[in-house]
Design an enzyme around this catalytic site. Structure first.
Site, PDB file in Angstrom:
ATOM      1  N   GLU A 235       3.744  -0.176   1.522  1.00 51.73           N
ATOM      2  CA  GLU A 235       2.557   0.492   1.024  1.00 51.73           C
ATOM      3  C   GLU A 235       1.282  -0.399   0.810  1.00 51.73           C
ATOM      4  OE1 GLU A 235       2.468   3.790   1.216  1.00 51.73           O
ATOM      5  OE2 GLU A 235       4.743   4.121   1.333  1.00 51.73           O
ATOM      6  N   HIS A 238      -0.329  -0.914   4.188  1.00 55.55           N
ATOM      7  CA  HIS A 238      -1.435   0.193   4.398  1.00 55.55           C
ATOM      8  C   HIS A 238      -2.643   0.006   3.517  1.00 55.55           C
ATOM      9  CE1 HIS A 238       1.279   2.550   6.859  1.00 55.55           C
ATOM     10  NE2 HIS A 238       2.071   2.902   6.115  1.00 55.55           N
TER      11      HIS A 238
HETATM   12 ZN   LIG Z   1       3.807   3.987   6.285  1.00 54.29          ZN
END
Ligand SMILES: [Zn+2]
Ligand SMILES: [Zn+2]
Length: 325
Positions: A235, A238
């Site tokens: 994450e 991202h």
């Molecule tokens: Zn992902």
């Protein structure tokens, strides 16, 4: 995803009860246009071409049929963010690493959103009263990304002012993407400059300290146990602007196989993040690629975190996490 097993062997021309769910699945991950609606149970041209595209992405022979390998891939736990689609531009370009010609497989969000400042702060939602070992695990994830970029991450007690706001939530929590209880969606994070980093509070998160389990960790042999650090590493990518990678070893690969702990950045992750921010100037290595190569020499991509007996008895697992823009 176990429900897809019954479609194994399905091919063009067949009509099978529930097949529309495969189309919905493929649409969710970007293989069928978002404008398509009212899916039927017939194995039509749309499904053939979407299946071929999916097979291409996952490097499976492009048969256009729901063969065993394809259904098997669909049953692997995965990130909820789409593989292809409007929110990302697929970057597959040649990079010259010394004498070695290699292909980068990382992905950058369209418009190349990235943090303008280099010193970023993160903070944990005070109401969560997170145990220290949860905080340390997530902070360790940030430090791994920090090691290969000019970025720095510092925890701040001022939640409202932090660049990255980390919270554990159940169900509907006001960000537009509700969580769904145990398994299913596990976490989601937003691309720069949003900094929203949400975990599903209903998951059975497992925390490791070194090779040991954290003191308030759940039992890792539980069939619903999810490794917090593996999900956090993905994450954070991202949050910093990386999409998914087609490199199976990469942290940014969209699926996480059940029972696998995946916490070390791989060369493709580093190449991706350095294409946005450059290398860490404090690193003794001058060239990003040689830095990455040295960093990963001998580092296994993944490690198993529980025994083979349990793995053999693996159940159908659902999605690993979900990230939307
Ligand atoms: Zn992902
Ligand atoms: Zn959220």
């Amino acid at each position: 995803m176990d429900k897809f097993k019954k479609f194994t062997g399905a091919r063009s021309g067949k009509i099978i009860e529930g097949l529309s769910e495969v189309k919905e699945y493929l649409q969710n991950y970007g293989y069928i246009s978002e404008s398509a609606t009212n899916f039927t149970n017939s194995f039509d041209e749309m499904l053939v071409s979407a299946t071929k595209l999916y097979q291409q992405y996952y490097n499976i022979e492009q048969t256009g049929r729901l063969d065993e390998k394809t259904i098997g891939q669909m049953m692997v736990p995965r990130c909820g963010k789409r593989d292809i689609g409007n929110d990302t531009s697929f970057m597959q370009h040649s990079a010259n690493h010394g004498n070695l010609q290699s292909i980068a497989h990382y992905e950058i969000f369209e418009g190349r959103p990235r943090w303008k400042k280099r010193a970023l702060t993160f903070s944990f939602l005070p109401q969560n009263k997170l145990p220290d070992n949860y905080k340390k695990t997530i902070a360790r994830g940030f430090s791994k990304w920090q090691a290969v970029t000019p970025l720095s991450f510092r925890e701040t007690g001022s939640y409202s002012k932090a660049d990255i706001k980390i919270g554990f939530y159940s169900r509907e929590h006001g960000c537009g993407h509700a969580f769904d209880g145990v398994l299913g969606e596990l976490a989601h994070a937003y691309a720069p400059p949003f900094g929203w980093f949400h975990f599903d509070n209903d998951e059975n998160w497992v925390v490791h300290q070194g090779d040991q389990l954290g003191h308030n960790s759940k039992d890792p042999t539980m069939l619903t146990a999810i490794d917090l650090e593996s999900v956090a590493m993905h994450e954070i990518g991202h949050l910093l602007g990386l999409g998914h990678s087609v490199d199976r070893n990469a942290i940014m690969f969209p699926t996480l196989t059940y029972g696998v702990r995946k916490i070390e950045l791989q060369k493709d992750d580093v190449d991706g993040i350095q294409s946005l921010y450059g290398a860490n100037p404090d690193s003794s290595e001058s060239s990003p690629s040689s830095h990455a190569q040295n960093l990963f020499r001998g580092t296994p991509a993944v490690s198993r975190w529980w025994g083979p007996t349990l793995l053999a008895a693996k159940p159908a697992m659902a999605l690993v996490d979900i990230i939307f823009l």
